[in-house]
Design an enzyme around this catalytic site. Structure first.
Site, PDB file in Angstrom:
ATOM      1  N   CYS A  64       0.213  27.756  -1.780  1.00  0.00           N
ATOM      2  CA  CYS A  64       0.725  26.897  -2.858  1.00  0.00           C
ATOM      3  C   CYS A  64      -0.082  27.150  -4.124  1.00  0.00           C
ATOM      4  O   CYS A  64      -1.321  27.043  -4.110  1.00  0.00           O
ATOM      5  CB  CYS A  64       0.644  25.427  -2.459  1.00  0.00           C
ATOM      6  SG  CYS A  64       1.164  24.292  -3.766  1.00  0.00           S
ATOM      7  N   TYR A  98       5.904  -5.604  13.744  1.00  0.00           N
ATOM      8  CA  TYR A  98       6.168  -4.620  12.686  1.00  0.00           C
ATOM      9  C   TYR A  98       7.281  -3.666  13.161  1.00  0.00           C
ATOM     10  O   TYR A  98       7.117  -2.453  13.199  1.00  0.00           O
ATOM     11  CB  TYR A  98       4.908  -3.829  12.329  1.00  0.00           C
ATOM     12  CG  TYR A  98       3.655  -4.661  12.150  1.00  0.00           C
ATOM     13  CD1 TYR A  98       3.341  -5.234  10.919  1.00  0.00           C
ATOM     14  CD2 TYR A  98       2.772  -4.870  13.212  1.00  0.00           C
ATOM     15  CE1 TYR A  98       2.175  -5.984  10.750  1.00  0.00           C
ATOM     16  CE2 TYR A  98       1.613  -5.626  13.053  1.00  0.00           C
ATOM     17  CZ  TYR A  98       1.320  -6.178  11.832  1.00  0.00           C
ATOM     18  OH  TYR A  98       0.167  -6.922  11.668  1.00  0.00           O
ATOM     19  N   CYS A 113      -3.530  19.837  -7.111  1.00  0.00           N
ATOM     20  CA  CYS A 113      -2.611  18.769  -6.720  1.00  0.00           C
ATOM     21  C   CYS A 113      -3.255  17.896  -5.655  1.00  0.00           C
ATOM     22  O   CYS A 113      -3.892  18.391  -4.724  1.00  0.00           O
ATOM     23  CB  CYS A 113      -1.308  19.380  -6.204  1.00  0.00           C
ATOM     24  SG  CYS A 113      -0.160  18.168  -5.517  1.00  0.00           S
ATOM     25  N   CYS A 147      -0.696   5.044  11.238  1.00  0.00           N
ATOM     26  CA  CYS A 147      -0.933   6.207  10.378  1.00  0.00           C
ATOM     27  C   CYS A 147      -2.320   6.162   9.749  1.00  0.00           C
ATOM     28  O   CYS A 147      -2.627   6.969   8.869  1.00  0.00           O
ATOM     29  CB  CYS A 147       0.141   6.312   9.296  1.00  0.00           C
ATOM     30  SG  CYS A 147       0.206   4.898   8.177  1.00  0.00           S
ATOM     31  N   ASN A 200       3.218  -1.381  15.442  1.00  0.00           N
ATOM     32  CA  ASN A 200       3.253  -0.224  14.538  1.00  0.00           C
ATOM     33  C   ASN A 200       3.010  -0.725  13.111  1.00  0.00           C
ATOM     34  O   ASN A 200       3.913  -0.718  12.278  1.00  0.00           O
ATOM     35  CB  ASN A 200       4.605   0.489  14.666  1.00  0.00           C
ATOM     36  CG  ASN A 200       4.657   1.780  13.882  1.00  0.00           C
ATOM     37  OD1 ASN A 200       3.627   2.344  13.516  1.00  0.00           O
ATOM     38  ND2 ASN A 200       5.857   2.256  13.617  1.00  0.00           N
ATOM     39  N   CYS A 247       7.843  22.128  -3.632  1.00  0.00           N
ATOM     40  CA  CYS A 247       6.745  21.709  -2.755  1.00  0.00           C
ATOM     41  C   CYS A 247       6.979  22.228  -1.349  1.00  0.00           C
ATOM     42  O   CYS A 247       8.078  22.086  -0.796  1.00  0.00           O
ATOM     43  CB  CYS A 247       6.645  20.186  -2.747  1.00  0.00           C
ATOM     44  SG  CYS A 247       5.428  19.532  -1.578  1.00  0.00           S
ATOM     45  N   CYS A 260      -1.941  17.687  -0.976  1.00  0.00           N
ATOM     46  CA  CYS A 260      -2.394  18.366   0.239  1.00  0.00           C
ATOM     47  C   CYS A 260      -3.913  18.492   0.270  1.00  0.00           C
ATOM     48  O   CYS A 260      -4.572  18.524  -0.772  1.00  0.00           O
ATOM     49  CB  CYS A 260      -1.767  19.753   0.348  1.00  0.00           C
ATOM     50  SG  CYS A 260      -0.005  19.728   0.763  1.00  0.00           S
TER      51      CYS A 260
END
Length: 415
Positions: free
Chosen positions: A85, A276, A91, A371, A344, A175, A94
């Site tokens: 990239c 959730y 950026c 996450c 979750n 992207c 990532c």
């Protein structure tokens, strides 16, 4: 791979090379950084691999903590690859495009293992071998939000620069994390705006979602999905998400994630309690595990959609209710006595009320998908005791090339 506690902390003074700080990172740490030290300062570095010597541009400071980006590599690691990239590492999207994807998975597993050990070792909790679920690291996102702005008369469209609200324009080819259909939609929108056939968007963001091969507005239209999953026989499930509603962003891993959850949840439950619950996707996939299912979610739109989704799949004995799990208690003893829980939560983790309820109720077992592995492990450390065991840990790489990843853990009472 050494942990940061095992690596040698350099006691040398800061060296300056061509007006930049010369550093040698010693270990990987969370959020996509490697860590380096001087006599008094600690540095978190993007685009630097442990063992390298790098010229560093500093971008942020908090006391003796500094964050920066390696701008030139003086001593290069054998693990370094050329980024695919053109705007990495400038950026902020990532974090790992300077190493192979296989190496990225190793790093994420190491970071998860280290976090688990740090929080749970004092409680003598045995940590099972971490499993990994991964897919194609390119073109995986089914949703995207592009930042919009102007530099004079020049239109800017892309992602924020690291530690900044300056926008880095997307490369001409788009992207790498987005499907080509979505890259084309963003480029076409901006092209039409320049031509004057579209009114210049006053919003600071442009958000799309992928429905099959069709790109639609994230906030204005609901979206339909379908997946073939093995639960345990191959079965097609369908579901819809309301405009602006949450969905798992990795289109390649939704089925494997659901199949893993199905594998981990025990059969023949009298009731499963889901906190959730979103738009009911997990309930659709796992309803055969239980005679009764109850889900709670803060969004009334998602709750109504969850009720429609189970009907779309011919499922009964599922109910969903609106409840703010941050501020309100679940007040039904019958519900709290559900034989298995599934949670979750958002990145912030379980609310204090949910955690207190979990500790007080002590269910036979639960599944927790998150996450944010740091808040997940924090919550586990507050709950786990001698009566429970951590029976499975699975890293699901929903967010390749970025600093984020999903984790599923299963906790159950000891025999």
């Amino acid at each position: 791979m050494k942990s940061d506690s095992e690596g040698h902390k350099s006691s040398s003074k800061i060296q300056i090379h061509k007006g930049k700080i010369l550093l040698k990172p010693r270990s990987w740490v969370n959020l996509g950084y490697s860590i380096a030290n001087s006599e008094k300062e600690t540095f978190f570095l993007k685009n630097a691999i442990p063992g390298e010597t790098v010229d560093t541009v500093l971008l942020k400071r908090s006391g003796s903590l500094f964050w920066g980006v390696a701008s030139e590599i003086q001593e290069v690691s054998s693990e370094r690859i050329s980024s695919d990239c053109s705007i990495f590492p400038r950026c902020g999207g990532c974090s790992y495009r300077h190493v192979s994807y296989q190496k990225e998975l190793e790093i994420k597993k190491f970071l998860l293992q280290e976090t688990l050990e740090h929080f749970l070792s004092k409680k003598h909790i045995q940590i099972p071998e971490i499993e990994i679920l991964s897919g194609d690291p390119n073109g995986y996102r089914n949703t995207a939000q592009i930042q919009l702005g102007f530099a004079g008369n020049q239109r800017l469209a892309g992602f924020y620069e690291e530690f900044s609200h300056s926008i880095v324009n997307l490369p001409e080819e788009g992207c790498k994390n987005l499907p080509q259909e979505m890259n084309f939609a963003f480029a076409e929108f901006l092209k039409q705006e320049v031509k004057g056939s579209k009114q210049i968007l006053k919003s600071k963001t442009l958000s799309f979602r992928l429905e099959g091969t069709k790109v639609i507005s994230y906030k204005k239209k609901s979206v339909s999905f379908s997946e073939n999953i093995r639960i345990p026989e191959l079965k097609k499930i369908v579901w819809e998400i309301p405009a602006g509603g949450f969905s798992q962003v990795n289109r390649y891993l939704i089925a494997p994630w659901l199949e893993k959850i199905f594998e981990l949840v025990p059969n023949n439950q009298n009731r499963i309690l889901e906190l959730y619950c979103g738009s009911g996707l997990i309930a659709i996939a796992l309803k055969s595990k239980t005679t009764s299912w109850l889900g709670y979610e803060i969004s009334s739109d998602c709750v109504q959609q969850a009720k429609r989704n189970v009907l779309l799949n011919g499922i009964s004995s599922c109910d969903f209710k609106t409840l703010n799990l941050e501020t309100d208690w679940i007040d039904s003893e019958e519900v709290l006595n559900s034989s298995f829980w599934i949670m979750n939560p958002p990145r912030a983790g379980l609310s204090k009320k949910v955690l207190q309820t979990l500790i007080k109720t002590s269910p036979n077992g639960f599944l927790y998908s998150s996450c944010n592995h740091s808040t997940l492990v924090r919550d586990l450390s507050l709950f786990l005791n001698k009566d429970y065991k951590l029976s499975n840990v699975t890293l699901v790489d929903f967010f390749p090339r970025t600093k984020h990843f999903e984790v599923i853990v299963k906790v159950e009472k000891k025999d």
